[in-house]
Motif scaffolding. Structure first.
Motif, mmCIF file in Angstrom:
data_model
loop_
_atom_site.group_PDB
_atom_site.id
_atom_site.type_symbol
_atom_site.label_atom_id
_atom_site.label_comp_id
_atom_site.label_asym_id
_atom_site.label_seq_id
_atom_site.Cartn_x
_atom_site.Cartn_y
_atom_site.Cartn_z
ATOM 1 N N VAL A 95 21.489 -1.579 -5.101
ATOM 2 C CA VAL A 95 20.382 -0.644 -4.968
ATOM 3 C C VAL A 95 20.553 0.557 -6.005
ATOM 4 O O VAL A 95 19.533 1.022 -6.566
ATOM 5 C CB VAL A 95 20.731 0.144 -3.428
ATOM 6 C CG1 VAL A 95 19.653 1.389 -3.225
ATOM 7 C CG2 VAL A 95 20.593 -0.905 -2.530
ATOM 8 N N TYR A 98 17.547 1.450 -8.925
ATOM 9 C CA TYR A 98 16.790 2.781 -9.115
ATOM 10 C C TYR A 98 17.196 3.514 -10.690
ATOM 11 O O TYR A 98 16.214 4.050 -11.141
ATOM 12 C CB TYR A 98 17.117 3.658 -7.970
ATOM 13 C CG TYR A 98 16.370 3.540 -6.551
ATOM 14 C CD1 TYR A 98 15.115 3.689 -6.817
ATOM 15 C CD2 TYR A 98 16.910 2.824 -5.682
ATOM 16 C CE1 TYR A 98 14.414 3.341 -5.557
ATOM 17 C CE2 TYR A 98 16.257 2.286 -4.597
ATOM 18 C CZ TYR A 98 14.975 2.716 -4.358
ATOM 19 O OH TYR A 98 14.261 2.288 -3.261
ATOM 20 N N ALA A 110 19.849 11.505 -1.464
ATOM 21 C CA ALA A 110 19.189 10.526 -2.264
ATOM 22 C C ALA A 110 17.955 11.155 -2.908
ATOM 23 O O ALA A 110 17.003 10.652 -2.733
ATOM 24 C CB ALA A 110 19.026 9.236 -1.156
ATOM 25 N N GLY A 137 16.695 11.173 -5.917
ATOM 26 C CA GLY A 137 16.010 10.352 -7.068
ATOM 27 C C GLY A 137 15.930 10.972 -8.090
ATOM 28 O O GLY A 137 16.847 12.005 -8.715
ATOM 29 N N ASP A 175 10.613 15.823 -5.937
ATOM 30 C CA ASP A 175 10.365 16.965 -4.667
ATOM 31 C C ASP A 175 10.714 18.197 -5.117
ATOM 32 O O ASP A 175 10.368 19.315 -4.546
ATOM 33 C CB ASP A 175 10.972 16.575 -3.467
ATOM 34 C CG ASP A 175 10.665 15.332 -2.862
ATOM 35 O OD1 ASP A 175 9.609 14.876 -3.211
ATOM 36 O OD2 ASP A 175 11.257 14.664 -1.818
ATOM 37 N N ASP A 230 22.375 11.783 -5.552
ATOM 38 C CA ASP A 230 21.995 10.588 -5.621
ATOM 39 C C ASP A 230 23.087 9.535 -6.203
ATOM 40 O O ASP A 230 23.646 9.844 -7.218
ATOM 41 C CB ASP A 230 20.636 10.294 -6.386
ATOM 42 C CG ASP A 230 19.698 8.954 -6.166
ATOM 43 O OD1 ASP A 230 18.697 9.156 -5.333
ATOM 44 O OD2 ASP A 230 20.139 7.926 -6.549
ATOM 45 N N ILE A 231 22.892 8.259 -5.748
ATOM 46 C CA ILE A 231 23.890 7.271 -6.128
ATOM 47 C C ILE A 231 23.557 6.777 -7.664
ATOM 48 O O ILE A 231 24.306 6.225 -8.218
ATOM 49 C CB ILE A 231 24.012 6.109 -5.184
ATOM 50 C CG1 ILE A 231 25.290 5.268 -5.310
ATOM 51 C CG2 ILE A 231 22.702 5.327 -5.197
ATOM 52 C CD1 ILE A 231 25.638 4.117 -4.218
ATOM 53 N N SER A 283 18.865 8.195 -11.958
ATOM 54 C CA SER A 283 17.835 9.080 -11.571
ATOM 55 C C SER A 283 18.386 10.445 -11.563
ATOM 56 O O SER A 283 17.524 11.305 -11.628
ATOM 57 C CB SER A 283 17.787 8.569 -10.134
ATOM 58 O OG SER A 283 17.367 7.304 -9.970
ATOM 59 N N GLY A 334 26.611 10.542 -6.599
ATOM 60 C CA GLY A 334 27.589 10.037 -5.635
ATOM 61 C C GLY A 334 26.992 9.322 -4.689
ATOM 62 O O GLY A 334 25.594 9.272 -4.418
ATOM 63 N N ASP A 335 27.631 8.477 -3.742
ATOM 64 C CA ASP A 335 27.174 7.471 -2.586
ATOM 65 C C ASP A 335 27.105 8.567 -1.421
ATOM 66 O O ASP A 335 28.426 8.750 -0.945
ATOM 67 C CB ASP A 335 28.138 6.538 -2.500
ATOM 68 C CG ASP A 335 27.533 5.442 -1.587
ATOM 69 O OD1 ASP A 335 26.933 5.915 -0.441
ATOM 70 O OD2 ASP A 335 28.018 4.124 -1.570
ATOM 71 N N CYS A 336 25.856 8.950 -0.869
ATOM 72 C CA CYS A 336 26.048 10.098 0.225
ATOM 73 C C CYS A 336 26.493 9.272 1.685
ATOM 74 O O CYS A 336 26.690 9.882 2.558
ATOM 75 C CB CYS A 336 24.699 10.598 0.576
ATOM 76 S SG CYS A 336 23.560 10.951 -0.584
ATOM 77 N N TYR A 337 26.549 7.888 1.781
ATOM 78 C CA TYR A 337 26.845 7.299 2.751
ATOM 79 C C TYR A 337 28.387 6.636 2.953
ATOM 80 O O TYR A 337 28.713 5.962 3.655
ATOM 81 C CB TYR A 337 25.996 5.922 3.024
ATOM 82 C CG TYR A 337 24.312 6.421 2.658
ATOM 83 C CD1 TYR A 337 24.030 7.664 3.364
ATOM 84 C CD2 TYR A 337 23.689 5.635 2.111
ATOM 85 C CE1 TYR A 337 22.552 8.095 3.023
ATOM 86 C CE2 TYR A 337 22.018 6.163 1.995
ATOM 87 C CZ TYR A 337 21.634 7.235 2.364
ATOM 88 O OH TYR A 337 20.705 7.687 2.194
ATOM 89 N N ALA A 362 14.980 6.876 2.106
ATOM 90 C CA ALA A 362 16.068 6.182 1.569
ATOM 91 C C ALA A 362 17.354 6.300 2.724
ATOM 92 O O ALA A 362 18.566 5.402 2.431
ATOM 93 C CB ALA A 362 17.052 7.469 0.549
HETATM 94 N N1 SAM Z 1 14.085 10.746 -2.325
HETATM 95 C C1 SAM Z 1 13.545 10.474 -3.335
HETATM 96 C C2 SAM Z 1 11.998 10.197 -3.404
HETATM 97 O O1 SAM Z 1 11.366 10.597 -2.306
HETATM 98 O O2 SAM Z 1 11.292 10.515 -4.456
HETATM 99 C C3 SAM Z 1 13.815 9.044 -3.855
HETATM 100 C C4 SAM Z 1 13.248 7.999 -3.138
HETATM 101 S S1 SAM Z 1 13.874 6.295 -3.620
HETATM 102 C C5 SAM Z 1 12.945 5.365 -2.700
HETATM 103 C C6 SAM Z 1 15.514 5.966 -2.850
HETATM 104 C C7 SAM Z 1 16.496 6.788 -3.491
HETATM 105 O O3 SAM Z 1 17.784 6.529 -2.585
HETATM 106 C C8 SAM Z 1 16.875 6.153 -4.863
HETATM 107 O O4 SAM Z 1 16.842 7.294 -5.704
HETATM 108 C C9 SAM Z 1 18.436 5.830 -4.789
HETATM 109 O O5 SAM Z 1 19.159 5.741 -5.805
HETATM 110 C C10 SAM Z 1 18.875 6.373 -3.668
HETATM 111 N N2 SAM Z 1 19.831 5.757 -2.842
HETATM 112 C C11 SAM Z 1 20.128 4.646 -2.311
HETATM 113 N N3 SAM Z 1 21.270 4.469 -1.521
HETATM 114 C C12 SAM Z 1 22.062 5.699 -1.744
HETATM 115 C C13 SAM Z 1 23.310 6.076 -1.677
HETATM 116 N N4 SAM Z 1 24.165 5.426 -0.835
HETATM 117 N N5 SAM Z 1 23.717 7.248 -1.832
HETATM 118 C C14 SAM Z 1 22.916 8.059 -2.393
HETATM 119 N N6 SAM Z 1 21.680 7.676 -2.847
HETATM 120 C C15 SAM Z 1 21.240 6.586 -2.477
#
Ligand code: SAM
Length: 327
Positions: A23, A27, A72, A74, A78, A94-95, A99, A129-132, A154
């Motif tokens: 994922v 991104y 997340a 991105g 926003d 964001d991971i 991004s 970082g990985d927020c989850y 996300a």
């Molecule tokens: N929130 C932003 C927006 O609305 O424009 C980005 C949305 S994009 C569809 C999904 C985002 O989730 C990506 O930037 C991706 O890297 C992030 N993401 C996915 N898994 C994640 C995780 N475990 N920790 C942090 N970010 C994550």
């Protein structure tokens, strides 16, 4: 030593990490588009509609001076919306390294392809970082509590395992103040499962998106399966191509309650459009963003296929229990 359970856990843990990396890489690899490329996108009106939905959520719930946590975040698409809401502080995580890099560039106001603008008025901290996976209460101990948390398009990436889904909610709950608000958008599991059941095989879609479920879900019943780890592949033209996970809403709601949240509302995007297009200020915002032409309540400039893709998503608002401190 033979330890079947241990090795199963190890394998599960490894594959979860591999998927999280997939994922992130997906991104990270998506480069910034020029304004011309963006306008030529087959889903430009869907992107505008989704921006409208996020803007409405932000206008409804952000208050001047708020400390905001954007999970997340991105590329920081926003940031301008938060600036308009006059927030006081922003933390974005964001991971995807690529991004976060773009987000820093945008925040610093360098060579932004959409608009050259003055610097943002609020201070910000942008973290990769990985927020989850990570306990964010430790990482953000000096930044908390937050008034508002946002997780746009996300949260479903946390539903690969129960541990991750819980970590996501635990993080938000630990970082929000009592009475704080959690807003977000994510795929609408009810719509996706309904469409899967109506489909002949395990795939459905149209000219702008497709969804494909793994063979293991071929009975389409999900009765015996865990509500976590229901994986499908999602392709959205010019936007997404990645593994995603179903978030069964009733389970999400009860899990959120365990972490001290109460549901304010949850609405499919179609319902959201119909409801908020009754308000003149949001009709005007829609007109400015250009997603629905004249601001009619129909999909006059969105193609029918984009409007169907919009139906795959929903918005939610949760409130952290308790009363804010009176200071
Ligand atoms: N929130 C932003 C927006 O609305 O424009 C980005 C949305 S994009 C569809 C999904 C985002 O989730 C990506 O930037 C991706 O890297 C992030 N993401 C996915 N898994 C994640 C995780 N475990 N920790 C942090 N970010 C994550």
């Amino acid at each position: 030593r033979h330890d079947p359970q241990g090795s199963a856990h190890f394998l599960e843990d490894e594959s979860t990490k591999i998927f999280a990396r997939k994922v992130a890489d997906h991104y990270s690899a998506r480069s910034n588009q020029t304004l011309e490329e963006r306008e030529a996108s087959p889903i430009i009106h869907l992107k505008k509609l989704n921006n409208w939905i996020k803007s409405v959520l932000i206008q409804l719930y952000a208050r001047r001076g708020d400390a905001v946590l954007d999970l997340a975040c991105g590329k920081g698409g926003d940031l301008i919306k938060w600036d308009k809401a006059k927030i006081g502080y922003y933390v974005g995580i964001d991971i995807a390294e690529g991004s976060i890099k773009d987000c820093r560039t945008r925040y610093n106001g360098d060579a932004d392809h959409h608009q050259r603008r003055k610097k943002f008025t609020f201070p910000a901290r942008l973290i990769c970082g990985d927020c989850y996976e990570v306990r964010l209460d430790k990482v953000l101990a000096d930044d908390a509590p937050f008034d508002l948390c946002s997780c746009q398009f996300a949260l479903h990436y946390s539903w690969s395992t129960e541990v991750r889904a819980r970590q996501a909610l635990a993080n938000v709950s630990a970082l929000l103040r009592p009475g704080g608000i959690f807003i977000g958008t994510m795929p609408d599991a009810n719509v996706i499962i309904k469409k899967l059941r109506e489909a002949e095989g395990l795939t459905f879609g149209n000219s702008v998106y497709w969804v494909r479920f793994d063979e293991e879900f071929s009975d389409k019943k999900f009765k015996s399966s865990s509500p976590f780890g229901i994986k499908y592949t999602f392709h959205l033209e010019d936007a997404v191509d990645c593994p995603e996970w179903i978030v069964p809403f009733h389970i999400f709601k009860s899990l959120a309650e365990e972490y001290d949240f109460e549901l304010v509302f949850a609405k499919n995007s179609h319902e959201f459009v119909h409801e908020y297009m009754k308000k003149p200020e949001f009709v005007e915002l829609m007109r400015r963003l250009g997603a629905l032409g004249d601001g009619n309540q129909d999909q006059s400039t969105l193609s029918a296929d984009e409007w169907e893709a919009a139906y795959l998503y929903m918005s939610f608002v949760l409130r952290k229990r308790g009363q804010p401190d009176k200071t």
